[in-house]
Design an enzyme around this catalytic site. Structure first.
Site, PDB file in Angstrom:
ATOM      1  N   HIS A  48      -7.566   0.559  -6.180  1.00 26.74           N
ATOM      2  CA  HIS A  48      -7.742  -0.263  -4.955  1.00 26.74           C
ATOM      3  C   HIS A  48      -8.361  -1.611  -5.348  1.00 26.74           C
ATOM      4  O   HIS A  48      -9.496  -1.904  -4.986  1.00 26.74           O
ATOM      5  CB  HIS A  48      -8.622   0.504  -3.966  1.00 26.74           C
ATOM      6  CG  HIS A  48      -8.530   0.006  -2.554  1.00 26.74           C
ATOM      7  ND1 HIS A  48      -7.680  -1.005  -2.159  1.00 26.74           N
ATOM      8  CD2 HIS A  48      -9.191   0.395  -1.426  1.00 26.74           C
ATOM      9  CE1 HIS A  48      -7.827  -1.206  -0.860  1.00 26.74           C
ATOM     10  NE2 HIS A  48      -8.735  -0.380  -0.393  1.00 26.74           N
ATOM     11  N   CYS A 107     -16.323   1.647   1.300  1.00 31.69           N
ATOM     12  CA  CYS A 107     -15.138   0.817   1.569  1.00 31.69           C
ATOM     13  C   CYS A 107     -14.631   0.968   2.995  1.00 31.69           C
ATOM     14  O   CYS A 107     -13.918   0.094   3.484  1.00 31.69           O
ATOM     15  CB  CYS A 107     -14.028   1.162   0.572  1.00 31.69           C
ATOM     16  SG  CYS A 107     -13.591   2.914   0.558  1.00 31.69           S
ATOM     17  N   ARG A 166     -13.133  -8.544   2.830  1.00 32.69           N
ATOM     18  CA  ARG A 166     -11.758  -8.147   2.519  1.00 32.69           C
ATOM     19  C   ARG A 166     -10.797  -9.314   2.773  1.00 32.69           C
ATOM     20  O   ARG A 166      -9.843  -9.517   2.045  1.00 32.69           O
ATOM     21  CB  ARG A 166     -11.333  -6.925   3.357  1.00 32.69           C
ATOM     22  CG  ARG A 166     -12.106  -5.651   3.096  1.00 32.69           C
ATOM     23  CD  ARG A 166     -12.026  -5.202   1.649  1.00 32.69           C
ATOM     24  NE  ARG A 166     -10.655  -5.132   1.170  1.00 32.69           N
ATOM     25  CZ  ARG A 166      -9.774  -4.180   1.475  1.00 32.69           C
ATOM     26  NH1 ARG A 166     -10.130  -3.174   2.244  1.00 32.69           N
ATOM     27  NH2 ARG A 166      -8.536  -4.207   0.990  1.00 32.69           N
ATOM     28  N   ARG A 179       0.874  -1.185   0.000  1.00 33.30           N
ATOM     29  CA  ARG A 179       0.000   0.000   0.000  1.00 33.30           C
ATOM     30  C   ARG A 179       0.901   1.222   0.000  1.00 33.30           C
ATOM     31  O   ARG A 179       1.722   1.388   0.902  1.00 33.30           O
ATOM     32  CB  ARG A 179      -0.894   0.009   1.231  1.00 33.30           C
ATOM     33  CG  ARG A 179      -1.519   1.366   1.496  1.00 33.30           C
ATOM     34  CD  ARG A 179      -2.583   1.337   2.554  1.00 33.30           C
ATOM     35  NE  ARG A 179      -3.770   0.654   2.088  1.00 33.30           N
ATOM     36  CZ  ARG A 179      -4.982   0.786   2.639  1.00 33.30           C
ATOM     37  NH1 ARG A 179      -5.169   1.591   3.666  1.00 33.30           N
ATOM     38  NH2 ARG A 179      -6.008   0.123   2.170  1.00 33.30           N
ATOM     39  N   GLN A 233     -10.112  -4.155  -2.781  1.00 33.86           N
ATOM     40  CA  GLN A 233     -11.398  -3.676  -2.254  1.00 33.86           C
ATOM     41  C   GLN A 233     -12.545  -4.043  -3.194  1.00 33.86           C
ATOM     42  O   GLN A 233     -13.611  -4.491  -2.758  1.00 33.86           O
ATOM     43  CB  GLN A 233     -11.347  -2.157  -2.071  1.00 33.86           C
ATOM     44  CG  GLN A 233     -12.654  -1.544  -1.615  1.00 33.86           C
ATOM     45  CD  GLN A 233     -13.003  -1.899  -0.190  1.00 33.86           C
ATOM     46  OE1 GLN A 233     -12.176  -1.780   0.703  1.00 33.86           O
ATOM     47  NE2 GLN A 233     -14.234  -2.350   0.047  1.00 33.86           N
ATOM     48  N   ASP A 240     -17.199   7.117  -0.752  1.00 25.73           N
ATOM     49  CA  ASP A 240     -15.896   6.989  -0.083  1.00 25.73           C
ATOM     50  C   ASP A 240     -15.593   8.335   0.579  1.00 25.73           C
ATOM     51  O   ASP A 240     -16.247   9.340   0.283  1.00 25.73           O
ATOM     52  CB  ASP A 240     -14.828   6.637  -1.150  1.00 25.73           C
ATOM     53  CG  ASP A 240     -13.432   6.449  -0.567  1.00 25.73           C
ATOM     54  OD1 ASP A 240     -13.310   6.177   0.652  1.00 25.73           O
ATOM     55  OD2 ASP A 240     -12.462   6.582  -1.330  1.00 25.73           O
TER      56      ASP A 240
END
Ligand code: CP
Ligand code: NVA
Length: 312
Positions: A127, A265, A293, A100, A130, A224
């Site tokens: 992402h 998310c 996840r 990340r 996700q 988000d």
């Protein structure tokens, strides 16, 4: 396919395989508990994380392996060692690496210089892990037949907006992203990449600036955070003002279909991008998304390490 560097790396067949395996891991978490026996997976993060970090570490443990978590400031990278050298070193110790960080180009460079699978655990641009959890959740809710359904994201045109468009395109969905436009629009390259995939899959891709038109008759309303990790604090006031009409309120939800769901998310900021009544209300599926996840990262590790993803 060696790495999962971006959402658009996945073919429809890859997504189907991963969703199926993730659903299996949701029911039988330890069914492949020797797949990584005696092996390690490095998890390297230069940004904070609650879900992706814990989902990855637990996914490795469920596959019988050992996760090694490395914070951004702990490697010699910060003192000038190159990404290419770091990639070669980690390839000698670990069986895969999830990263990340900020720049997508850093993830691409790790992929190009490592012999082990590299997995994008979020960049400024994308992402992918996700979106797999999101689509397991969508399948749980609506099944495989998504014809006539509209999948809408409202808010900042950020990494999640890009990933939402791309995965929607892969799935052949009617996918909508609504932002204030201008500085907050999704990147031109992400939109073009999604349109290119959509031309092959029959997806319909709409980029809007009207949140109500976007929400109307949507089966999913997704949002988000408005301030992503790394966004300059000096831009907060202007950004929050521009995004205010995009808050997912009960009124915006009322425009969606009678069986619609709210997705996010996480982490969320109640009273900014979403009203508490919506995210904590009966249409919200955020806990299922977060749960998946782990199952999806477990599936990605399982199939990438076995060389079973074909790529686009
Ligand atoms: N959704 C998500 O990636 O959460 P974290 O930032 O907590 O990992
Ligand atoms: N857009 C957010 C997503 C967090 C999971 C960020 O990049 O901070």
């Amino acid at each position: 396919m060696k790495d999962l560097l971006r959402t658009g790396d996945l073919s429809r067949a890859d997504v189907e395989l991963l969703l199926g395996t993730a659903a299996d891991f949701a029911h039988r978490p330890l069914s492949a508990n020797t797949a990584l026996a005696g092996r390690t997976v490095a998890i390297y993060m230069t940004k904070p994380s609650t879900r992706t970090r814990l989902a990855s570490e637990t996914a490795v443990a469920h596959l019988g392996g050992t996760p090694i978590f490395i914070r951004g400031d702990e490697l010699q990278l910060g003192r000038g060692e190159t990404l290419a050298d770091t990639a070669r070193i980690i390839s000698g110790y670990a069986s895969a690496m999830l990263i990340r960080t900020f720049a997508q180009s850093d993830v691409d460079e790790l992929g190009a210089n490592s012999t082990i699978p590299i997995i994008n655990g979020l960049t400024d641009d994308d992402h992918p892990t996700q979106l797999l959890a999101d689509w397991v959740t969508i399948r749980e809710q609506f099944g495989e037949d998504i014809s006539g359904r509209k999948f809408t994201y409202v808010g900042d045109g950020n990494n999640m907006a890009h990933a939402w468009l791309t995965m929607g395109a892969i799935m052949g969905a009617h996918v909508v992203v609504a932002t204030p436009g201008g500085d907050y629009a999704p990147s031109v390259s992400a939109v073009e990449a999604a349109q290119k995939i959509g031309a092959q899959t029959g997806a319909t891709i709409e980029i809007l600036t009207d949140p109500e038109a976007a929400a109307k008759d949507a089966s999913v309303l997704y949002t988000d955070v408005w301030m992503s990790m790394g966004d300059p604090e000096s831009e907060r006031a202007a950004k929050l003002k521009a995004l205010a009409p995009f808050e997912v309120t009960p009124q915006l939800m009322s425009l969606t279909t009678s069986d619609s769901i709210f997705m996010h998310c996480l982490p969320a900021h109640r009273g900014e991008e979403v009203a508490a009544e919506v995210i904590d209300g009966e249409r919200s599926v955020i806990w299922r998304e977060a749960y998946h996840r782990r199952t999806t990262i477990q599936a990605i590790l399982y199939h990438l390490i076995r060389g079973e993803l074909e790529g686009r």
